[in-house]
Design a protein around this motif. Structure first.
Motif, PDB file in Angstrom:
ATOM      1  N   GLY A 131      -7.900  -8.867   0.213  1.00  0.00           N
ATOM      2  CA  GLY A 131      -7.062  -7.699  -0.063  1.00  0.00           C
ATOM      3  C   GLY A 131      -6.378  -7.791  -1.410  1.00  0.00           C
ATOM      4  O   GLY A 131      -6.757  -8.573  -2.271  1.00  0.00           O
ATOM      5  N   MET A 132      -5.339  -6.959  -1.573  1.00  0.00           N
ATOM      6  CA  MET A 132      -4.605  -6.895  -2.836  1.00  0.00           C
ATOM      7  C   MET A 132      -4.108  -8.281  -3.232  1.00  0.00           C
ATOM      8  O   MET A 132      -3.607  -9.016  -2.377  1.00  0.00           O
ATOM      9  CB  MET A 132      -3.375  -5.998  -2.686  1.00  0.00           C
ATOM     10  CG  MET A 132      -3.714  -4.576  -2.381  1.00  0.00           C
ATOM     11  SD  MET A 132      -4.084  -3.698  -3.892  1.00  0.00           S
ATOM     12  CE  MET A 132      -4.115  -2.035  -3.236  1.00  0.00           C
ATOM     13  N   ALA A 154      -3.544   0.595 -10.976  1.00  0.00           N
ATOM     14  CA  ALA A 154      -4.224   1.886 -11.085  1.00  0.00           C
ATOM     15  C   ALA A 154      -3.179   2.961 -11.321  1.00  0.00           C
ATOM     16  O   ALA A 154      -2.441   3.318 -10.413  1.00  0.00           O
ATOM     17  CB  ALA A 154      -5.021   2.179  -9.821  1.00  0.00           C
ATOM     18  N   GLY A 156      -3.931   5.880 -13.258  1.00  0.00           N
ATOM     19  CA  GLY A 156      -4.527   7.140 -13.666  1.00  0.00           C
ATOM     20  C   GLY A 156      -4.592   7.277 -15.175  1.00  0.00           C
ATOM     21  O   GLY A 156      -5.254   8.152 -15.705  1.00  0.00           O
ATOM     22  N   ARG A 157      -3.896   6.404 -15.886  1.00  0.00           N
ATOM     23  CA  ARG A 157      -4.014   6.404 -17.345  1.00  0.00           C
ATOM     24  C   ARG A 157      -5.245   5.593 -17.720  1.00  0.00           C
ATOM     25  O   ARG A 157      -5.833   4.920 -16.886  1.00  0.00           O
ATOM     26  CB  ARG A 157      -2.789   5.762 -17.976  1.00  0.00           C
ATOM     27  CG  ARG A 157      -1.512   6.495 -17.695  1.00  0.00           C
ATOM     28  CD  ARG A 157      -0.364   5.668 -18.216  1.00  0.00           C
ATOM     29  NE  ARG A 157       0.837   5.901 -17.438  1.00  0.00           N
ATOM     30  CZ  ARG A 157       1.760   6.802 -17.750  1.00  0.00           C
ATOM     31  NH1 ARG A 157       1.621   7.541 -18.807  1.00  0.00           N
ATOM     32  NH2 ARG A 157       2.821   6.959 -16.996  1.00  0.00           N
TER      33      ARG A 157
ATOM     34  N   PHE B  31      -9.172  11.563 -10.981  1.00  0.00           N
ATOM     35  CA  PHE B  31      -8.297  10.385 -11.103  1.00  0.00           C
ATOM     36  C   PHE B  31      -9.156   9.235 -11.605  1.00  0.00           C
ATOM     37  O   PHE B  31     -10.220   8.948 -11.055  1.00  0.00           O
ATOM     38  CB  PHE B  31      -7.677  10.034  -9.746  1.00  0.00           C
ATOM     39  CG  PHE B  31      -6.703   8.884  -9.823  1.00  0.00           C
ATOM     40  CD1 PHE B  31      -5.417   9.089 -10.306  1.00  0.00           C
ATOM     41  CD2 PHE B  31      -7.070   7.606  -9.412  1.00  0.00           C
ATOM     42  CE1 PHE B  31      -4.509   8.031 -10.382  1.00  0.00           C
ATOM     43  CE2 PHE B  31      -6.165   6.547  -9.492  1.00  0.00           C
ATOM     44  CZ  PHE B  31      -4.884   6.763  -9.976  1.00  0.00           C
ATOM     45  N   HIS B  32      -8.679   8.584 -12.659  1.00  0.00           N
ATOM     46  CA  HIS B  32      -9.483   7.537 -13.276  1.00  0.00           C
ATOM     47  C   HIS B  32      -8.959   6.148 -12.927  1.00  0.00           C
ATOM     48  O   HIS B  32      -7.763   5.909 -13.000  1.00  0.00           O
ATOM     49  CB  HIS B  32      -9.478   7.735 -14.804  1.00  0.00           C
ATOM     50  CG  HIS B  32      -9.975   6.547 -15.558  1.00  0.00           C
ATOM     51  ND1 HIS B  32      -9.265   5.955 -16.564  1.00  0.00           N
ATOM     52  CD2 HIS B  32     -11.119   5.832 -15.431  1.00  0.00           C
ATOM     53  CE1 HIS B  32      -9.952   4.914 -17.035  1.00  0.00           C
ATOM     54  NE2 HIS B  32     -11.071   4.826 -16.372  1.00  0.00           N
ATOM     55  N   VAL B  33      -9.870   5.271 -12.551  1.00  0.00           N
ATOM     56  CA  VAL B  33      -9.500   3.866 -12.350  1.00  0.00           C
ATOM     57  C   VAL B  33     -10.406   2.995 -13.208  1.00  0.00           C
ATOM     58  O   VAL B  33     -11.626   3.097 -13.128  1.00  0.00           O
ATOM     59  CB  VAL B  33      -9.653   3.435 -10.872  1.00  0.00           C
ATOM     60  CG1 VAL B  33      -9.288   1.967 -10.714  1.00  0.00           C
ATOM     61  CG2 VAL B  33      -8.763   4.259  -9.984  1.00  0.00           C
ATOM     62  N   PRO B  84      -9.935  -4.279  -4.059  1.00  0.00           N
ATOM     63  CA  PRO B  84      -8.986  -3.743  -3.073  1.00  0.00           C
ATOM     64  C   PRO B  84      -8.167  -2.580  -3.627  1.00  0.00           C
ATOM     65  O   PRO B  84      -7.817  -1.657  -2.876  1.00  0.00           O
ATOM     66  CB  PRO B  84      -8.058  -4.926  -2.764  1.00  0.00           C
ATOM     67  CG  PRO B  84      -8.649  -6.119  -3.391  1.00  0.00           C
ATOM     68  CD  PRO B  84      -9.688  -5.698  -4.363  1.00  0.00           C
ATOM     69  N   VAL B  85      -7.904  -2.606  -4.927  1.00  0.00           N
ATOM     70  CA  VAL B  85      -7.138  -1.523  -5.548  1.00  0.00           C
ATOM     71  C   VAL B  85      -7.969  -0.235  -5.509  1.00  0.00           C
ATOM     72  O   VAL B  85      -7.474   0.844  -5.178  1.00  0.00           O
ATOM     73  CB  VAL B  85      -6.780  -1.875  -7.015  1.00  0.00           C
ATOM     74  CG1 VAL B  85      -6.000  -0.746  -7.661  1.00  0.00           C
ATOM     75  CG2 VAL B  85      -6.008  -3.183  -7.084  1.00  0.00           C
ATOM     76  N   ALA B  88      -8.044   1.108  -1.987  1.00  0.00           N
ATOM     77  CA  ALA B  88      -6.785   1.758  -1.617  1.00  0.00           C
ATOM     78  C   ALA B  88      -6.671   3.120  -2.297  1.00  0.00           C
ATOM     79  O   ALA B  88      -6.185   4.087  -1.695  1.00  0.00           O
ATOM     80  CB  ALA B  88      -5.612   0.873  -2.014  1.00  0.00           C
ATOM     81  N   THR B  89      -7.125   3.180  -3.524  1.00  0.00           N
ATOM     82  CA  THR B  89      -7.076   4.454  -4.245  1.00  0.00           C
ATOM     83  C   THR B  89      -7.929   5.497  -3.530  1.00  0.00           C
ATOM     84  O   THR B  89      -7.531   6.640  -3.331  1.00  0.00           O
ATOM     85  CB  THR B  89      -7.594   4.266  -5.684  1.00  0.00           C
ATOM     86  OG1 THR B  89      -6.907   3.178  -6.274  1.00  0.00           O
ATOM     87  CG2 THR B  89      -7.382   5.513  -6.512  1.00  0.00           C
TER      88      THR B  89
END
Ligand code: SF4
Lengths: 499, 173
Positions: A131-132, A154, A156-157, B31-33, B84-85, B88-89
């Motif tokens: 996980g994280m 994360a 969004g930028r 949405f950008h990751v 994982p990020v 979650a996103t």
């Protein structure tokens, strides 16, 4: 003690500027460095030895080497703060321990890799975390009292992923720490025993926006290792790549800063100007982000003989747009006021962290490796700009540098004429070489070791290391709303930092 | 990562059970990751978002929260720390939603193939609705890719957009 003489007193190696020290001599060196201002570049490990590199005069390198004993070596961080990032990286990758280090927390290994110490001769077992990733705060950070907050990875930028952990009192930051490693791609392992052309392509993908600087530095390192020098004309083509890159990258940064500060019009003017430059350049050079145009032994451009004309055209675009943009920026209501007084770095911090590039120049530091480079003869000139060290000063310096780069491109146009470009054939002999370039954010330096016609080992110094430390240093006392502005103005780049 | 299953259903084409009408005249929210690459693809997305490409006029908007997004734009080779990020996103996005890989890294790792720290792209790991290859793809390539979602070509819309007077937002010239 004179640390330069002290290093030179060590045993000679196959490389004229690298000397091998015994452990006691290394310890004395660390002590001596606490008093002396020898400019530190970086520290790296190759599994059996650790190496530390300095630049005592201009661009002249001087390195010291120490054999690891039981996988340990005395840390440099007590004498050079930024060394702690290198030491943490060396531990994560090789498991080599820095004794008396200032910070021993993981830097990029957060227990999720398929092996620990992946570059050691015997890599360890896989990390057990799921996980994280969990984050281990430093004691100083834990001691700061307030509300815990965090930004990233994360958002969004568009920046590379990283996390900033904050402690807040109201809107004011009391403690700040970064968590990096999200963008770690294992560059060191990919470079190890790679083909030279492959390694060059990789160096262009360390950090987009600085690709030309990385590849020029990498190629120079390869060329010096082979004992070759490229011709003057080809070196001038490389200068075109470097200066165009600086220009478009600074415009990109300026746009991000303006956007963040709410000046959307200014941001889109910056991006529009950048696109105009790229629209001219991309068809002639071959790409927009200037990747893979500098190759070992020369350059690889779609149409090298048109580069002279391209420079003229870029200079014309500069004439048409630059002063208007600069006036718009300086006169835009509230923009300077929004940036003034925040994220101030003073001279002491510059020196302590070994910052360079525009960040240092905007705080009164005088460091620019173009000064001592032959390929910049008659092109580069010293320009004194703002030096208050705030975000506003840094943007002013970036804006000035766009103008300077455009001027250099104009000066290059008649020099280039119908240069054909091309490349010389290198015969790859075993040996070590060093190369550097002034990238958009400062000195990019490569050390390479060639063995059996392949790249055996690469060490890279990128300005993102001191930038990350500067970012953490400057945040306490700032408003939480200014974090993104400060980050962009310092050139913090997780892609380059994580490696 | 079997969890990430793109349900990029008929909504984007015709008459899905969606409250908000969709189509070129409505912004599709992205949405950008960045999951760990060199950052080049992200820079080109930024150029698309703020440069003179008029992405908004063409019906695309970038948002800062996955909760407001229709489409997840992934760039980078997907490091083990970012997986994982990313998951979650994706979970945070409302359905229906789509997944787009921008750049070679995000598709199959590109230059950053699988190793101890990197998973090497999303191909064959999850359902991808659109792949925009390139290292990096230019803003024009990305826009063209996004347009193909509507079964349109960029040039067609550029003229259609003008006829209908679709406003321009990101060009300031
Ligand atoms: S695809 Fe290429 S440009 Fe895009 S992030 Fe990966 S290496 Fe960088």
């Amino acid at each position: 003690m004179d640390p330069v003489a002290h290093i030179r007193a060590g045993a000679e190696t196959g490389t004229p500027w690298r000397f091998r020290l015994e452990e006691l001599a290394w310890r004395d060196l660390v002590d001596g460095l606490k008093q002396e201002a020898l400019p530190f570049v970086g520290l790296w490990c190759d599994g059996t030895d650790v190496h530390v590199l300095f630049l005592p005069h201009g661009n002249q390198p001087l390195a010291a080497t120490l054999a690891l004993e039981d996988g340990r070596y005395p840390a440099l961080s007590p004498a050079r703060a930024v060394s702690s990032l290198y030491e943490r990286m060396v531990f994560d990758l090789y498991g080599a321990e820095a004794m008396w280090a200032r910070d021993v927390r993981p830097l990029v290994d957060h227990d999720v890799w398929t092996s620990t110490t992946p570059l050691a001769s015997m890599p360890g077992p896989a990390g057990g975390h799921k996980g994280m990733i969990a984050y281990q705060p430093s004691e100083a950070f834990l001691a700061a009292e307030g509300l815990a907050a965090g930004i990233g990875p994360a958002t969004g930028r568009t920046g590379a992923p990283m996390h900033v952990a904050l402690t807040l009192a109201g809107e004011t930051i009391v403690g700040a720490e970064t968590v990096t490693g999200y963008a770690h791609r294992g560059m060191a392992l990919r470079w190890r025993n790679s083909r030279v052309d492959e390694a060059c392509r990789l160096s262009g993908r360390v950090a987009a926006g600085c690709s030309a600087a990385h590849q020029v530095a990498f190629c120079q390192a390869i060329e010096t290792a082979c004992g070759e020098q490229i011709g003057h004309e080809v070196s001038q083509l490389r200068v075109v790549l470097l200066e165009l890159e600086r220009c478009v990258q600074h415009l990109y940064t300026l746009a991000a800063l303006a956007q963040e500060a709410g000046a959307v019009l200014v941001a889109s003017r910056c991006m529009w100007f950048r696109e105009q430059l790229l629209k001219e350049a991309a068809p002639i050079l071959g790409s927009r982000l200037l990747m893979d145009h500098c190759v070992p032994g020369g350059v690889s451009l779609r149409s090298a003989s048109d580069v002279g004309d391209l420079c003229t055209r870029l200079a014309e675009l500069g004439e048409e747009n630059y002063s208007a943009l600069s006036e718009l920026w300086r006169g835009y209501p509230g923009l300077s006021a929004r940036l003034a007084g925040i994220g101030i770095l003073d001279r002491a911090a510059l020196e302590r962290l070994g910052l360079d590039g525009p960040v240092a120049r905007a705080a009164g530091g005088d460091s620019d490796c173009r000064r001592d480079m032959r390929m910049y003869d008659g092109l580069w000139r010293f320009t004194a700009g703002r030096h208050g060290g705030s975000v506003d000063d840094r943007t002013a310096v970036l804006l000035d540098e766009v103008g300077e780069s455009l001027r250099m491109l104009a000066d290059l146009a008649p020099r280039l004429g119908l240069t054909a470009g091309g490349r010389i054939d290198l015969s790859y002999q075993d040996g070590e070489g060093i190369g550097m370039a002034e990238g958009p954010w400062g000195r990019v330096l490569y050390w390479v070791r060639l063995l059996n016609g392949r790249v055996e080992h690469v060490f890279l110094r990128d300005p993102s290391y001191p930038a990350l430390m500067a970012f953490e240093t400057v945040l306490p006392g700032q408003n939480v709303a200014d974090v993104a502005l400060i980050k962009a103005s310092l050139g913090v780049n997780a892609a380059a930092q994580d490696g | 990562m079997g969890l990430i299953r793109a349900v990029f259903d008929a909504t984007f084409r015709q008459g899905g059970a969606r409250l908000k009408p969709v189509g070129p005249r409505w912004p599709l929210l992205l949405f950008h990751v960045d999951t760990g690459g060199c950052g080049g693809c992200g820079m080109e997305l930024q150029a698309l978002a703020t440069g003179p490409y008029d992405a908004q006029g063409a019906g695309f908007g970038f948002v800062q929260s996955p909760r407001a997004a229709d489409v997840l734009l992934v760039t980078g080779a997907v490091t083990r720390s970012m997986m994982p990020v990313l998951e979650a996103t994706w979970q945070a996005m409302p359905t229906p939603k789509g997944l787009i890989c921008v750049g070679n890294c995000a598709v199959d790792g590109g230059m950053f193939t699988e190793n101890y720290a990197v998973m090497g792209g999303l191909d064959r790991k999850v359902q991808i609705d659109l792949r925009i290859p390139g290292c990096p793809p230019s803003p024009h390539d990305v826009l063209e890719g996004l347009f193909s979602l509507f079964g349109k070509r960029l040039e067609e819309n550029a003229s259609a957009g003008q006829d209908e007077g679709v406003g321009s937002s990101s060009t300031s010239s």
